[in-house]
Motif scaffolding. Structure first.
Motif, PDB file in Angstrom:
ATOM      1  N   ALA A 271      44.752  -0.824  46.983  1.00  0.00           N
ATOM      2  CA  ALA A 271      45.833  -0.573  46.446  1.00  0.00           C
ATOM      3  C   ALA A 271      46.294   0.455  47.983  1.00  0.00           C
ATOM      4  O   ALA A 271      47.172   0.508  48.637  1.00  0.00           O
ATOM      5  N   HIS A 272      45.417   1.294  48.233  1.00  0.00           N
ATOM      6  CA  HIS A 272      45.290   2.543  49.367  1.00  0.00           C
ATOM      7  C   HIS A 272      44.504   1.618  50.846  1.00  0.00           C
ATOM      8  O   HIS A 272      44.405   2.327  51.618  1.00  0.00           O
ATOM      9  N   GLY A 273      44.517   0.312  50.686  1.00  0.00           N
ATOM     10  CA  GLY A 273      44.323  -0.955  51.945  1.00  0.00           C
ATOM     11  C   GLY A 273      42.957  -0.050  52.063  1.00  0.00           C
ATOM     12  O   GLY A 273      42.671  -0.694  53.500  1.00  0.00           O
ATOM     13  N   VAL A 274      42.086  -0.388  51.150  1.00  0.00           N
ATOM     14  CA  VAL A 274      40.908  -0.129  52.746  1.00  0.00           C
ATOM     15  C   VAL A 274      39.632  -1.123  50.972  1.00  0.00           C
ATOM     16  O   VAL A 274      39.739  -1.498  50.600  1.00  0.00           O
ATOM     17  N   PRO A 275      39.178  -1.636  52.398  1.00  0.00           N
ATOM     18  CA  PRO A 275      38.644  -2.916  52.603  1.00  0.00           C
ATOM     19  C   PRO A 275      36.961  -2.691  51.406  1.00  0.00           C
ATOM     20  O   PRO A 275      36.705  -1.610  51.482  1.00  0.00           O
ATOM     21  N   SER A 276      36.291  -3.296  50.227  1.00  0.00           N
ATOM     22  CA  SER A 276      35.750  -3.215  49.608  1.00  0.00           C
ATOM     23  C   SER A 276      34.304  -4.083  50.079  1.00  0.00           C
ATOM     24  O   SER A 276      34.450  -5.382  50.501  1.00  0.00           O
ATOM     25  N   VAL A 277      33.190  -3.646  49.915  1.00  0.00           N
ATOM     26  CA  VAL A 277      32.061  -4.559  49.748  1.00  0.00           C
ATOM     27  C   VAL A 277      31.941  -4.528  48.288  1.00  0.00           C
ATOM     28  O   VAL A 277      31.042  -2.982  47.948  1.00  0.00           O
ATOM     29  N   ALA A 278      31.297  -5.971  47.600  1.00  0.00           N
ATOM     30  CA  ALA A 278      30.791  -5.547  46.004  1.00  0.00           C
ATOM     31  C   ALA A 278      29.810  -7.136  46.287  1.00  0.00           C
ATOM     32  O   ALA A 278      29.413  -7.923  46.699  1.00  0.00           O
TER      33      ALA A 278
END
Length: 347
Positions: A271-278
């Protein structure tokens, strides 16, 4: 089993309770046991909050169990009719035979099918959930797997909600990878530290870990052994009110857990526009993460981090996409889906 421990299930429970109460529903949150370290999720709750047993889970005897069951029956006699949302297989089992007939039973499961299959949860769900009015799972993928392999005729999909929708997005310029969660074995922050070390992230890039737990000392030693002890920052617990600032100050969110359902941290960072790796450990994670890598594959995780660290343009592209997908998890949208399920049950 307890409603006030610091944890994802409890956070979701209180978020939904407040949202439904704001829509005019009478809502009761019932903890079957007192939390060892209670955490307050809502400053001004519009719902009722009850704790049945005065001791934490695991500290009861037969007499205490009988007394707690009696207190629970007395409380339930004053409420209803309505829906009883039971948030785990343990709660479904505990309430068998105690729930008055005027309540429509709903079994919620906050884990993935893969996690349930690897522990006692799947057997319990097979035994007890088919008799409920609805069996609720966090993603369509997991609901399908439970329907197919646990032979459930009553599955429904309801994701975790975002309590608040942020207006501001991260600039994605700070040299910071963020990991959030309990410093316990299941979160596998050792793998995240190793992946960060092997990503080739140059100074001033840092890995910030938010949370506390029994693995703190071991993780610090592991960071030193990987040669990044001076660039892994252990932040400890951060109050919920300050977490938006943490997301705004991050450029990448990393999730290395052994298992997850649909972690709130993925939704909040998106929601804060931070991309993720999971690690690809559940349908819930697949619905929210930007980059997925095979579970436990530290080399692939390191490569995913490296690609985002090296490319501001890719961070911005995936961050914008993450925020767009997070729209579907806004509280109002999820509450609409809960009310649709209630209407479906009544039909």
């Amino acid at each position: 089993m307890d409603a006030d421990t610091l944890g994802g299930v409890q956070q979701v429970t209180h978020t939904l309770a407040q949202g439904l109460a704001q829509r005019g529903h009478e809502v009761h949150v019932v903890g079957l046991h007192r939390a060892a370290t209670p955490f307050r999720y809502v400053d001004r709750p519009l719902y009722h909050h009850h704790v049945i047993a005065g001791k934490p889970v695991g500290s009861r005897g037969r007499l205490a169990r009988r007394r707690a069951d009696r207190r629970l029956k007395e409380l339930l006699a004053t409420i209803g009719p309505g829906y009883a949302v039971m948030t785990s297989p343990s709660v479904v089992t505990r309430l068998a035979g105690l729930l008055p007939a005027r309540f429509r039973p709903i079994g919620q499961y906050h884990g993935s099918y893969d996690h349930a299959r690897d522990c006692w949860h799947l057997g319990s769900i097979r035994r007890h959930y088919p008799q409920l009015d609805q069996a609720v799972f966090l993603s369509g993928d997991d609901a399908w797997l439970f329907a197919e392999h646990a032979l459930l005729p009553n599955t429904w999909t309801l994701p975790n909600p975002l309590a608040v929708w942020p207006e501001e997005m991260s600039a994605l310029t700070a040299p910071r990878v963020l990991g959030v969660g309990r410093l316990e074995g299941v979160k596998r922050f050792d793998r995240l530290i190793s992946a960060f070390a092997r990503s080739g992230a140059p100074p001033p890039w840092e890995l910030h870990l938010i949370g506390d737990g029994s693995e703190d000392g071991r993780l610090r030693a592991h960071a030193a052994g990987e040669g990044v002890g001076d660039r892994v920052v252990f932040r400890g617990l951060v109050p919920a009110a300050r977490m938006p600032g943490e997301y705004l100050g991050a450029s990448i969110l990393a999730l290395t857990s052994e298992h997850e359902g649909l972690p709130i941290v993925l939704l909040e960072s998106a929601a804060h526009g931070v991309p993720s790796v999971a690690f690809d450990v559940s349908g819930g994670v697949r619905s929210a993460a930007s980059l997925l890598v095979p579970p436990g594959d530290v080399a692939a995780f390191a490569a995913g981090l490296a690609g985002l660290i090296d490319s501001p343009e890719e961070r911005r592209r995936l961050g914008a996409d993450a925020r767009a997908r997070a729209e579907g998890f806004r509280l109002d949208h999820v509450l609409d889906r809960w009310e649709s399920m209630f209407a479906h049950i009544e039909r």
